[in-house]
Design a protein around this motif. Structure first.
Motif, PDB file in Angstrom:
ATOM      1  N   GLY A 459       0.879  -1.229   0.020  1.00  0.00           N
ATOM      2  CA  GLY A 459       0.017  -0.105   0.006  1.00  0.00           C
ATOM      3  C   GLY A 459       0.829   1.294   0.012  1.00  0.00           C
ATOM      4  O   GLY A 459       2.015   1.464  -0.387  1.00  0.00           O
ATOM      5  N   ILE A 460       0.147   2.357   0.509  1.00  0.00           N
ATOM      6  CA  ILE A 460       1.002   3.562   0.500  1.00  0.00           C
ATOM      7  C   ILE A 460       2.157   3.505   1.489  1.00  0.00           C
ATOM      8  O   ILE A 460       2.033   3.376   2.545  1.00  0.00           O
ATOM      9  N   SER A 483       4.074   3.691  -3.325  1.00  0.00           N
ATOM     10  CA  SER A 483       3.654   2.615  -2.887  1.00  0.00           C
ATOM     11  C   SER A 483       4.114   1.233  -3.242  1.00  0.00           C
ATOM     12  O   SER A 483       4.689   1.108  -4.206  1.00  0.00           O
ATOM     13  N   ASN A 484       3.746   0.165  -2.419  1.00  0.00           N
ATOM     14  CA  ASN A 484       4.075  -1.463  -2.786  1.00  0.00           C
ATOM     15  C   ASN A 484       5.728  -1.485  -3.124  1.00  0.00           C
ATOM     16  O   ASN A 484       6.148  -1.874  -4.238  1.00  0.00           O
ATOM     17  N   ILE A 494       9.015  -0.422  -6.876  1.00  0.00           N
ATOM     18  CA  ILE A 494       8.250   0.516  -6.341  1.00  0.00           C
ATOM     19  C   ILE A 494       7.027   0.877  -7.537  1.00  0.00           C
ATOM     20  O   ILE A 494       7.338   0.736  -8.625  1.00  0.00           O
ATOM     21  N   GLU A 495       6.027   1.452  -6.969  1.00  0.00           N
ATOM     22  CA  GLU A 495       4.985   2.194  -7.717  1.00  0.00           C
ATOM     23  C   GLU A 495       4.693   3.634  -7.324  1.00  0.00           C
ATOM     24  O   GLU A 495       4.736   3.933  -6.319  1.00  0.00           O
ATOM     25  N   VAL A 496       4.921   4.424  -8.328  1.00  0.00           N
ATOM     26  CA  VAL A 496       4.375   5.767  -8.201  1.00  0.00           C
ATOM     27  C   VAL A 496       3.270   6.196  -8.610  1.00  0.00           C
ATOM     28  O   VAL A 496       2.789   5.975  -9.693  1.00  0.00           O
ATOM     29  N   LEU A 497       2.156   6.723  -7.739  1.00  0.00           N
ATOM     30  CA  LEU A 497       0.799   6.867  -8.047  1.00  0.00           C
ATOM     31  C   LEU A 497       0.598   8.305  -8.431  1.00  0.00           C
ATOM     32  O   LEU A 497       1.584   9.222  -8.006  1.00  0.00           O
TER      33      LEU A 497
END
Length: 497
Positions: A459-460, A483-484, A494-497
């Motif tokens: 999550g965040i 996140s993640n 990583i994920e950038v939202l």
């Protein structure tokens, strides 16, 4: 400069040697007994004694520091800021920086020497030699009363060796900067000496300039060394001069490891910035950390990313970036044998990163460990303010970090790692967001611990509302959301939202 933060060192005191904890640098330092009582050297008794405060200034009680504790003395005594500033200024006036000729360099020193504030687009003012082939001059120096068994061949290997790993050193100085710069900087050294100075070691601890001048006079006049071969840019100034003196490191006076300035014309070539440190007692003491740190100032004009506690208008101690950069206190990792890498923030400033990943574009990213050619950057709405993400898992030069995982830096080239306040007017130049929320670096609790870097997170992980947050220095929402994050490894996703 080379800051010491609580390291235990040995000092002569009367007819014995004692161990003290040291806090400070060559311009101002404080010493404590191992049980926390402030010590001061009593010149009349020629030994370290318990200190007391007299009108905000530390003075000797006359009672030796390893004897009974005098009545009314409390631990961790510190001088008031006004006294600290006065003592700092006295030391500065006797330093090489007070003699800098270039007015552009003097702009960087309104209250002293190289500061934690980089006035030249984040870097220290002055000509850089951070790319190309640079040949430095390294001079081994003995005193009339202190010699060394370390040979020029030993130092030659430490500085220039291709596969150097003696004493557990990770690599040579040349290899370190070759790795950090992605082969943009080829820094080797010509080693000469040891030469012998005419006075004893204690003499050179307090004399304003004789060490450097006497050594250079011997090198040029007696050894007939042509300084022009150390001027890679043909500007009439030697690129880099390094002095390594015999014996263990003396964290006192003019022999405290430092980077400074000495200008003298020798046959049409001037000296300029130089570095000074110790050789050690024997070859087993040789380590690359401090040499690399001071070279960062000397060639690359990197600012220190630690807090002196008495610069840039700030008198509160903090740790800056701690051990997470060579230019913090990372030069001391593994007893100086495996210094921390130069953080991505500084590598980017000198142009060593050819590839920039724009994290303002949402999506999935793989952050690779040891990819020193890449900077992963998120730009805020403010000019010169941004975030950098770097993989600092426990491999290679990061093996001795106290934490392993993802490093997230909040950067502003107009900041100063003297400023721990975390607001628009006063904030770090390069702040490490600490995953454990404790702000230990800002609060001067330690220079790094296992909770600092970001590990696996579902999550965040980072946003405007998390602690730590991705807020801009003025408190506004930067929009940066991570996140993640995967577990610490060679590749961190990583994920950038």
């Amino acid at each position: 400069m080379s800051k010491i933060v609580g390291e235990i060192l040995t000092f002569p005191s009367g007819n014995e040697n004692i161990k003290l904890r040291v806090f400070g640098d060559e311009f101002y330092a404080r010493r404590e007994s191992l049980d926390g009582y402030t010590a001061i050297y009593d010149n009349n008794l020629e030994k370290y004694c318990y200190a007391k405060l007299d009108n905000g200034k530390l003075v000797s009680t006359g009672e030796k520091i390893n004897g009974p504790i005098p009545s009314g003395i409390t631990p961790h005594l510190k001088e008031v800021p006004e006294v600290i500033k006065e003592k700092f200024q006295q030391q500065y006036e006797n330093s090489g920086y007070s003699n800098i000729e270039d007015i552009n360099l003097k702009k960087n020193t309104d209250d002293g020497v190289n500061k934690t504030k980089g006035d030249n687009k984040g870097l220290l003012t002055g000509d850089r030699s951070s790319e190309g082939k640079v040949l430095g001059l390294t001079i081994l120096v003995e005193f009339s009363d202190v010699s060394t068994t370390v040979t020029s061949q030993d130092v030659e290997q430490m500085l220039n060796g291709e596969n150097y790993n003696e004493n557990g050193n990770y690599c040579s100085v040349k290899k370190y900067f070759n790795i950090m710069s992605n082969e943009k900087l080829e820094y080797s050294n010509h080693v000469i000496g040891p030469i012998k100075l005419p006075h004893n070691r204690d003499y050179y601890m307090n004399a304003p300039f004789p060490f450097v001048e006497e050594a250079m006079n011997i090198v040029v006049n007696d050894l007939k060394i042509d300084l022009s071969i150390y001027d890679s840019k043909r500007r009439g100034i030697v690129d880099a001069i390094n002095f390594l003196y015999a014996g263990q490191t003396v964290y006192q006076g003019k022999l405290w490891p430092h980077n400074s300035y000495f200008s003298k014309d020798y046959n049409g070539i001037k000296t300029g910035f130089y570095m000074l440190s110790s050789l050690g007692r024997n070859v087993s003491d040789i380590s690359i950390g401090t040499f690399c740190h001071e070279t960062g100032h000397l060639l690359c004009r990197f600012p220190d990313l630690y807090d002196y506690g008495n610069r840039d208008g700030d008198y509160v101690d903090s740790e800056g970036i701690g051990v997470y950069c060579l230019m913090g206190s990372g030069n001391h990792l593994n007893k100086g044998r495996t210094p921390s890498p130069i953080c991505a923030y500084l590598r980017d400033l000198v142009g060593w990163c050819d590839k920039e990943i724009n994290l303002n574009n949402k999506g999935s990213y793989t952050i690779k460990h040891g990819d020193y050619n890449t900077v992963n950057k998120y730009n805020t709405s403010k000019e010169n303010e941004y975030f950098i993400v770097e993989n600092r898992a426990s491999f290679d030069l990061d093996s001795y970090l106290p934490s392993s995982g993802l490093a997230i830096y909040h950067c502003d080239i107009k900041g100063s790692n003297e400023w721990q306040e975390d607001n628009l007017a006063y904030h770090y130049q390069c702040a490490l967001l600490q995953s454990d929320r404790n702000l230990d670096l800002e609060r001067n609790v330690n220079n790094g611990d296992k909770g600092d870097l970001f590990g696996q997170g579902n999550g965040i992980v980072l946003s405007n509302s998390t602690i730590p947050s991705s807020k801009e220095w003025d408190g506004s929402d930067s929009g940066f959301i991570i996140s993640n994050t995967s577990e610490p490894n060679i590749n961190i996703k990583i994920e950038v939202l």
